[in-house]
Design a protein around this motif. Structure first.
Motif, short mmCIF file in Angstrom:
data_model
loop_
_atom_site.label_atom_id
_atom_site.label_comp_id
_atom_site.label_asym_id
_atom_site.label_seq_id
_atom_site.Cartn_x
_atom_site.Cartn_y
_atom_site.Cartn_z
N ARG A 162 -9.58 -11.41 25.94
CA ARG A 162 -9.12 -10.27 26.75
C ARG A 162 -9.85 -10.32 28.07
O ARG A 162 -11.08 -10.45 28.10
CB ARG A 162 -9.41 -8.95 26.03
CG ARG A 162 -9.01 -7.71 26.83
CD ARG A 162 -9.02 -6.47 25.94
NE ARG A 162 -10.34 -6.13 25.44
CZ ARG A 162 -11.20 -5.31 26.06
NH1 ARG A 162 -10.88 -4.77 27.24
NH2 ARG A 162 -12.37 -5.04 25.51
N VAL A 163 -9.09 -10.27 29.16
CA VAL A 163 -9.69 -10.39 30.49
C VAL A 163 -9.36 -9.18 31.33
O VAL A 163 -8.33 -8.51 31.13
CB VAL A 163 -9.24 -11.69 31.21
CG1 VAL A 163 -9.65 -12.92 30.43
CG2 VAL A 163 -7.75 -11.69 31.47
N ASP A 164 -10.23 -8.89 32.27
CA ASP A 164 -9.99 -7.83 33.25
C ASP A 164 -8.88 -8.30 34.17
O ASP A 164 -9.03 -9.33 34.85
CB ASP A 164 -11.27 -7.57 34.04
CG ASP A 164 -11.15 -6.41 35.01
OD1 ASP A 164 -10.11 -6.33 35.72
OD2 ASP A 164 -12.07 -5.60 35.07
N PRO A 165 -7.73 -7.58 34.24
CA PRO A 165 -6.63 -8.07 35.06
C PRO A 165 -6.90 -8.03 36.56
O PRO A 165 -6.19 -8.68 37.32
CB PRO A 165 -5.46 -7.14 34.68
CG PRO A 165 -6.09 -5.95 34.07
CD PRO A 165 -7.38 -6.38 33.47
N ALA A 166 -7.94 -7.32 36.95
CA ALA A 166 -8.29 -7.29 38.38
C ALA A 166 -9.22 -8.44 38.75
O ALA A 166 -9.01 -9.13 39.76
CB ALA A 166 -8.95 -5.95 38.73
#
Length: 212
Positions: A162-166
């Protein structure tokens, strides 16, 4: 970053005539998976394949609630799931080096395998709207409950992250067992992911961690 082993809930396949599983998507009831020269429909409750569409399908697959989107070499096909007809095409951002694909926020999100990127693109034109950098090869891509997840598969190691979309920062990792790779990736919108298994010809259901 939270990190834990991936919990595999179920394995499907291998399937007759399917040499590899590429893209994976979910239409709310059934799983669709790409096998190179066809799209297959799987009932996840029984493990039975129900239908096959004869379309080029050698990378990511997505569903917008009405149409399927399927990467085919250097383009993305928009497909009527009832008939298998290709109703439109747009250029793929990676010019043939694309991997996973997801639908979210009215746009497509397309992984770039060895470029280690995810592009958000306009589904009408293929224009790249923004790009997220990863530090691993990107395979499948999915969104669920505002979370962006992608699969990785590099140097015989594979995980879901899971990654920070920003920023692209990795927030959470689920490590797949040794020798188990992730090609396509899709959430069921609830508590599990469906993961393509590449040349194993299998699909796997993996538990999605609860928040908190």
């Amino acid at each position: 970053m939270k990190r834990q082993p991936a919990e595999i809930l179920r394995e499907y396949g291998p399937f007759p005539g399917v040499e590899a599983v590429h893209g994976v998507t979910y239409d709310g009831k059934r799983v669709w998976f790409a096998s190179g020269d066809a799209l297959h429909v799987l009932d996840p409750a029984t493990g039975q394949t129900l239908r096959t569409l004869d379309v080029t399908a050698n990378a990511g697959t997505a569903f917008d609630g009405k149409h399927l989107y399927q990467i085919a070499e250097r383009q993305i096909q928009k497909i009527d799931p009832q008939t298998g007809e290709v109703v439109a095409t747009i250029p793929a951002p990676g010019d043939g080096n694309d991997s996973g694909m997801a639908w979210a926020e009215g746009t497509l999100w397309v992984g770039q395998w060895q470029a280690r990127k995810i592009h958000q693109i306009d589904p009408e034109t293929g224009k790249v709207l923004r790009t997220i950098e990863s530090n691993r090869f990107v395979t499948g891509v999915t969104w669920v409950d505002g979370e962006l997840w992608h699969g990785t598969w590099e140097s015989e190691e594979s995980d879901l992250r899971r990654v920070d979309p920003a920023s692209g920062e990795v927030l959470e990792r689920l490590d797949m067992p040794a020798g188990v790779g992730v090609s396509g990736l899709e959430s069921d919108g609830a508590d599990q992911f469906f993961c393509g298994g590449g040349t194993s010809g299998k699909l796997r259901a993996v538990r999605r961690p609860r928040k908190g």
